[in-house]
Write a protein that holds these residues in place. Sequence first.
Motif, mmCIF file in Angstrom:
data_model
loop_
_atom_site.group_PDB
_atom_site.id
_atom_site.type_symbol
_atom_site.label_atom_id
_atom_site.label_comp_id
_atom_site.label_asym_id
_atom_site.label_seq_id
_atom_site.Cartn_x
_atom_site.Cartn_y
_atom_site.Cartn_z
ATOM 1 N N ARG A 109 42.064 52.452 56.981
ATOM 2 C CA ARG A 109 41.533 52.658 58.331
ATOM 3 C C ARG A 109 40.660 53.905 58.402
ATOM 4 O O ARG A 109 40.839 54.859 57.651
ATOM 5 C CB ARG A 109 42.663 52.750 59.352
ATOM 6 N N ASP A 110 39.690 53.851 59.301
ATOM 7 C CA ASP A 110 38.784 54.975 59.560
ATOM 8 C C ASP A 110 38.058 55.400 58.295
ATOM 9 O O ASP A 110 38.051 56.566 57.924
ATOM 10 C CB ASP A 110 39.581 56.148 60.158
ATOM 11 N N ASN A 111 37.431 54.440 57.633
ATOM 12 C CA ASN A 111 36.696 54.742 56.399
ATOM 13 C C ASN A 111 35.278 54.176 56.407
ATOM 14 O O ASN A 111 34.638 54.128 55.350
ATOM 15 C CB ASN A 111 37.449 54.188 55.182
ATOM 16 N N SER A 112 34.787 53.749 57.572
ATOM 17 C CA SER A 112 33.424 53.215 57.683
ATOM 18 C C SER A 112 33.179 52.090 56.690
ATOM 19 O O SER A 112 32.126 52.015 56.053
ATOM 20 C CB SER A 112 32.394 54.331 57.480
ATOM 21 N N VAL A 113 34.143 51.205 56.547
ATOM 22 C CA VAL A 113 33.984 50.034 55.682
ATOM 23 C C VAL A 113 32.986 49.086 56.339
ATOM 24 O O VAL A 113 33.085 48.786 57.532
ATOM 25 C CB VAL A 113 35.331 49.324 55.458
ATOM 26 N N GLY A 114 32.010 48.615 55.569
ATOM 27 C CA GLY A 114 30.980 47.729 56.097
ATOM 28 C C GLY A 114 31.119 46.306 55.603
ATOM 29 O O GLY A 114 32.178 45.889 55.124
ATOM 30 N N VAL A 115 30.026 45.569 55.696
ATOM 31 C CA VAL A 115 30.033 44.144 55.356
ATOM 32 C C VAL A 115 30.340 43.921 53.873
ATOM 33 O O VAL A 115 31.145 43.052 53.517
ATOM 34 C CB VAL A 115 28.682 43.508 55.727
ATOM 35 N N HIS A 116 29.707 44.707 52.994
ATOM 36 C CA HIS A 116 29.966 44.557 51.557
ATOM 37 C C HIS A 116 31.440 44.816 51.237
ATOM 38 O O HIS A 116 32.055 44.088 50.457
ATOM 39 C CB HIS A 116 29.091 45.525 50.753
ATOM 40 N N GLY A 117 31.987 45.860 51.831
ATOM 41 C CA GLY A 117 33.386 46.185 51.597
ATOM 42 C C GLY A 117 34.318 45.105 52.105
ATOM 43 O O GLY A 117 35.308 44.755 51.455
ATOM 44 N N CYS A 118 34.004 44.544 53.275
ATOM 45 C CA CYS A 118 34.845 43.480 53.845
ATOM 46 C C CYS A 118 34.826 42.232 52.974
ATOM 47 O O CYS A 118 35.864 41.597 52.764
ATOM 48 C CB CYS A 118 34.371 43.155 55.256
ATOM 49 N N LEU A 119 33.648 41.880 52.476
ATOM 50 C CA LEU A 119 33.554 40.711 51.601
ATOM 51 C C LEU A 119 34.368 40.907 50.331
ATOM 52 O O LEU A 119 35.125 40.023 49.910
ATOM 53 C CB LEU A 119 32.093 40.446 51.256
ATOM 54 N N ALA A 120 34.255 42.083 49.724
ATOM 55 C CA ALA A 120 35.008 42.377 48.498
ATOM 56 C C ALA A 120 36.508 42.396 48.770
ATOM 57 O O ALA A 120 37.298 41.895 47.958
ATOM 58 C CB ALA A 120 34.558 43.722 47.922
ATOM 59 N N LEU A 121 36.906 42.954 49.907
ATOM 60 C CA LEU A 121 38.333 42.992 50.247
ATOM 61 C C LEU A 121 38.875 41.591 50.513
ATOM 62 O O LEU A 121 40.015 41.287 50.153
ATOM 63 C CB LEU A 121 38.558 43.880 51.470
ATOM 64 N N GLY A 122 38.070 40.746 51.138
ATOM 65 C CA GLY A 122 38.514 39.377 51.369
ATOM 66 C C GLY A 122 38.815 38.659 50.066
ATOM 67 O O GLY A 122 39.849 38.002 49.929
ATOM 68 N N ARG A 123 37.927 38.817 49.102
ATOM 69 C CA ARG A 123 38.170 38.185 47.792
ATOM 70 C C ARG A 123 39.387 38.798 47.103
ATOM 71 O O ARG A 123 40.154 38.092 46.446
ATOM 72 C CB ARG A 123 36.923 38.330 46.915
ATOM 73 N N ALA A 124 39.560 40.115 47.251
ATOM 74 C CA ALA A 124 40.696 40.779 46.616
ATOM 75 C C ALA A 124 42.014 40.317 47.226
ATOM 76 O O ALA A 124 42.984 40.043 46.512
ATOM 77 C CB ALA A 124 40.556 42.297 46.761
ATOM 78 N N VAL A 125 42.049 40.231 48.556
ATOM 79 C CA VAL A 125 43.263 39.778 49.244
ATOM 80 C C VAL A 125 43.612 38.352 48.824
ATOM 81 O O VAL A 125 44.786 38.008 48.650
ATOM 82 C CB VAL A 125 43.067 39.870 50.770
ATOM 83 N N ALA A 126 42.599 37.520 48.630
ATOM 84 C CA ALA A 126 42.841 36.126 48.265
ATOM 85 C C ALA A 126 43.500 35.983 46.898
ATOM 86 O O ALA A 126 44.223 35.020 46.654
ATOM 87 C CB ALA A 126 41.525 35.350 48.292
#
Length: 226
Positions: free
Chosen positions: A76-93
Amino acid sequence: GAIRRAAALVAAAAEAEGRSRTTAASTAGAQRKKQKKPVCWLRWLDLGSNDIHDPGTVALADALGPHTPLTRLNLRDNSVGVHGCLALGRAVARCATLRRLDLAHSGFGDAGAAALAAGLGGLGGSIVGTRDAAAGASGASSSSSSCGLRVLELGFNNIGAAGVRALVEALCLGHLDHLKHLDLACNVLGPDGTAALAPLLEYQGMEGLDDDEEDGSEGGNEEEEE
């Protein structure tokens, strides 16, 4: 003629010795790699308010694999953007052990929420628009995900109706089939975004209501380690 033959034999022997040394070096390198098997016992990782941004988030997400024992990740509170969200989605999966992900106070908006949903659905690495990400999540197979996430905190991210629709699509397709707690507080859902949540509230039977009620609480104690 004899000299040429001798020279050829010497050259052949030298070449064979070189190959032998290369093979031995490769074998030794492989053995060293086998011996260096890092063991990670980390269960909780709190990186809140660290100015990580997309580059740090992507690097972290790429390190999360199916054998990572991590159960909680706070970004939280780390200015995560679109690239970070996409990478995190794949990681969570692919990270079956991860139970809680906190991405609150990042401000990534609809595009970030859609990218997260697209990553969960196995969409490729290119950044896509909100509509394309939602379509990609819709078209992906739910069977490819080993996601074990139960708590997803997305408060204070300027998420509107489009972002909610992408997340709901991912949930309805089974990309987050273990999720118990979805935090969307203090976003900008409006009437349309709130209405988009309706499919999540439809009666699905009593399966899954017998455990993990504590996962959604503020002090949830799943996977607690000393």
